[in-house]
Design a protein around this motif. Structure first.
Motif, PDB file in Angstrom:
ATOM      1  N   SER A 279       0.816  -1.218   0.000  1.00 64.60           N
ATOM      2  CA  SER A 279       0.000   0.000   0.000  1.00 64.60           C
ATOM      3  C   SER A 279       0.844   1.259   0.000  1.00 64.60           C
ATOM      4  O   SER A 279       0.372   2.324  -0.390  1.00 64.60           O
ATOM      5  CB  SER A 279      -0.938   0.010   1.217  1.00 64.60           C
ATOM      6  OG  SER A 279      -0.196   0.010   2.428  1.00 64.60           O
TER       7      SER A 279
ATOM      8  N   SER B 196      -5.345  -7.920   0.241  1.00 63.98           N
ATOM      9  CA  SER B 196      -5.144  -6.926   1.298  1.00 63.98           C
ATOM     10  C   SER B 196      -4.956  -5.537   0.709  1.00 63.98           C
ATOM     11  O   SER B 196      -5.492  -4.550   1.220  1.00 63.98           O
ATOM     12  CB  SER B 196      -3.925  -7.302   2.149  1.00 63.98           C
ATOM     13  OG  SER B 196      -4.141  -8.509   2.839  1.00 63.98           O
TER      14      SER B 196
ATOM     15  N   GLU C 203      -8.353  -4.291  -0.661  1.00 63.54           N
ATOM     16  CA  GLU C 203      -9.274  -3.946   0.415  1.00 63.54           C
ATOM     17  C   GLU C 203      -8.848  -2.672   1.139  1.00 63.54           C
ATOM     18  O   GLU C 203      -9.682  -1.837   1.492  1.00 63.54           O
ATOM     19  CB  GLU C 203      -9.387  -5.102   1.406  1.00 63.54           C
ATOM     20  CG  GLU C 203     -10.172  -6.281   0.849  1.00 63.54           C
ATOM     21  CD  GLU C 203     -10.413  -7.356   1.875  1.00 63.54           C
ATOM     22  OE1 GLU C 203      -9.559  -7.500   2.791  1.00 63.54           O
ATOM     23  OE2 GLU C 203     -11.422  -8.060   1.774  1.00 63.54           O
ATOM     24  N   GLU C 204      -7.538  -2.522   1.351  1.00 62.15           N
ATOM     25  CA  GLU C 204      -7.059  -1.306   2.006  1.00 62.15           C
ATOM     26  C   GLU C 204      -7.348  -0.082   1.135  1.00 62.15           C
ATOM     27  O   GLU C 204      -7.761   0.966   1.639  1.00 62.15           O
ATOM     28  CB  GLU C 204      -5.568  -1.408   2.291  1.00 62.15           C
ATOM     29  CG  GLU C 204      -5.024  -0.230   3.085  1.00 62.15           C
ATOM     30  CD  GLU C 204      -3.595  -0.440   3.558  1.00 62.15           C
ATOM     31  OE1 GLU C 204      -2.957   0.564   3.937  1.00 62.15           O
ATOM     32  OE2 GLU C 204      -3.120  -1.584   3.548  1.00 62.15           O
TER      33      GLU C 204
ATOM     34  N   ARG D 157     -11.025   0.817   1.444  1.00 63.51           N
ATOM     35  CA  ARG D 157     -11.344   1.496   2.703  1.00 63.51           C
ATOM     36  C   ARG D 157     -10.907   2.961   2.672  1.00 63.51           C
ATOM     37  O   ARG D 157     -11.519   3.812   3.317  1.00 63.51           O
ATOM     38  CB  ARG D 157     -10.665   0.774   3.876  1.00 63.51           C
ATOM     39  CG  ARG D 157     -11.293  -0.572   4.222  1.00 63.51           C
ATOM     40  CD  ARG D 157     -10.785  -1.080   5.549  1.00 63.51           C
ATOM     41  NE  ARG D 157      -9.370  -1.363   5.518  1.00 63.51           N
ATOM     42  CZ  ARG D 157      -8.858  -2.551   5.214  1.00 63.51           C
ATOM     43  NH1 ARG D 157      -9.662  -3.554   4.886  1.00 63.51           N
ATOM     44  NH2 ARG D 157      -7.556  -2.757   5.218  1.00 63.51           N
ATOM     45  N   GLU D 158      -9.839   3.232   1.942  1.00 66.11           N
ATOM     46  CA  GLU D 158      -9.331   4.602   1.861  1.00 66.11           C
ATOM     47  C   GLU D 158      -9.942   5.390   0.712  1.00 66.11           C
ATOM     48  O   GLU D 158      -9.561   6.531   0.458  1.00 66.11           O
ATOM     49  CB  GLU D 158      -7.807   4.564   1.712  1.00 66.11           C
ATOM     50  CG  GLU D 158      -7.096   3.983   2.930  1.00 66.11           C
ATOM     51  CD  GLU D 158      -5.602   3.884   2.729  1.00 66.11           C
ATOM     52  OE1 GLU D 158      -5.128   4.198   1.615  1.00 66.11           O
ATOM     53  OE2 GLU D 158      -4.895   3.493   3.688  1.00 66.11           O
TER      54      GLU D 158
END
Length: 355
Positions: free
Chosen positions: A178, A209, A212-213, A216-217
């Protein structure tokens, strides 16, 4: 009291004995010394252990790595560099598949957190002749955190190394993805497409991951269409964890082709409750009619006699975006009315997000 009659150097020497009682006693005493209130005692214990770790004839690398990793915090700054050298020297004498190498990676990460050590040492270790050293270096890059992002290009060069080294590198790549998606995404796509077994699984989990991160952001999702054939194939994998990752990515990528919808509907019948629940959520995400997904999730949530099914449904629903949950709001509301205890609480927490 740390003394226990014998001086600390004698306790260190007992770590190399073949008597398990002596080793256990030495570990206890030295662990106390590393945590002592007296800074001089802490430093002396650490000095002795670091020296023994680097000694060519030492037979105590495993216990020492474990002890320093679990009990030595924060490491004295003045000992960080000699400790790093000692760890790399020790792991070069250890087999690449030895479990204590994980302790070594954690210990090195602790050293980098405690002192301004140069990243060049890790970069050099990634190209070391010994696979065990490469594995440790690859494993600790991700644990060092964003400070080690500059090492990602060098880390990518060991993705085609031996299984243990590549696995450690993939875990680190996933941890830092990320922070540098422009570097990580092409590498993860490549590994998902052509790797097999554990490597592919680690690449799948890291990619999920990252996606998904980003979601969320509020970041735009990466285009996963090129991976659809691979994800459809891995959705049939014999291992449930692999199927789960593939199914989740099909949903997160909003891949709504007829082939994907058919594959997800098939996975509603999966023997693994977790895979089936993730398939239901994925169907909702790709825009398929919600009835089948809602029916599967309702059945799982109503299985009070089968906690695995209830847990699988709740885990799959956790963190799902409100718009997707809104497609089965009536199902969730009915399940919440019929549930009790913690399950009811969890479902009621989901409902307001799509009210």
């Amino acid at each position: 009291m740390v003394n226990r009659v014998r001086p600390l150097d004698e306790w260190v020497s007992r770590l190399s004995t073949s008597n398990p009682n002596d080793v256990a006693a030495a570990l206890e005493v030295l662990g106390e010394a590393l945590c002592a209130d007296d800074e001089a005692v802490r430093e002396r214990a650490a000095q002795l252990l670091v020296k023994e770790l680097a000694r060519a004839g030492s037979a105590a690398q495993g216990p020492i790595l474990r002890l320093l990793q679990t009990s030595w915090w924060p490491p004295q700054v003045q000992l960080a560099e000699p400790a790093l050298e000692a760890v790399l020297t020790a792991v070069a004498r250890i087999d690449v598949d030895a479990p204590e190498l994980d302790e070594a990676a954690l210990l090195i990460a602790n050293l980098y957190r405690a002192a301004p050590l140069p990243l060049s040492a890790l970069e050099g270790a990634l190209g070391h002749a010994k696979a065990s050293v490469r594995r440790v270096a690859a494993g600790c890059v991700g644990r060092v955190g964003k400070a080690a992002v500059s090492l990602l290009p060098r880390l990518l060069t060991v993705l085609d190394d031996s299984e243990s080294v590549a696995g450690a590198a993939l875990e680190s790549l996933g941890s830092l993805a990320s922070a540098a998606p422009e570097v990580a995404l092409p590498a993860l796509f490549d590994q998902v497409s052509r790797a097999e077994g554990t490597r592919q699984y680690l690449a799948l989990t890291s990619l999920r991951s990252l996606v998904e991160e980003g979601r969320r952001e509020g970041k735009p999702a990466p285009e996963l269409a090129s991976l659809e054939p691979v994800l459809l194939k891995t959705a049939e994998d014999p291992q449930p964890p692999v199927r789960l990752e593939a199914v989740s990515l099909l949903g997160l990528g909003r891949l709504s082709s007829l082939s994907t919808v058919a594959a997800l509907r098939k996975r509603l019948q999966d023997e693994s409750p977790a895979v089936a629940a993730c398939a239901a959520v994925a169907l909702l995400r790709v825009g398929a009619p919600p009835q089948e997904a809602a029916s599967l999730l309702a059945a799982q949530l109503a299985s009070a006699e089968n906690p695995d099914k209830v847990g699988a449904a709740l885990s799959a629903l956790e963190g799902v975006e409100p718009a997707t949950l809104g497609r089965i709001r009536d199902t969730l509301a009915a399940a919440a009315r019929g549930a009790k205890g913690l399950v009811a609480e969890a479902l009621h927490e989901l409902l307001p997000r799509n009210a």
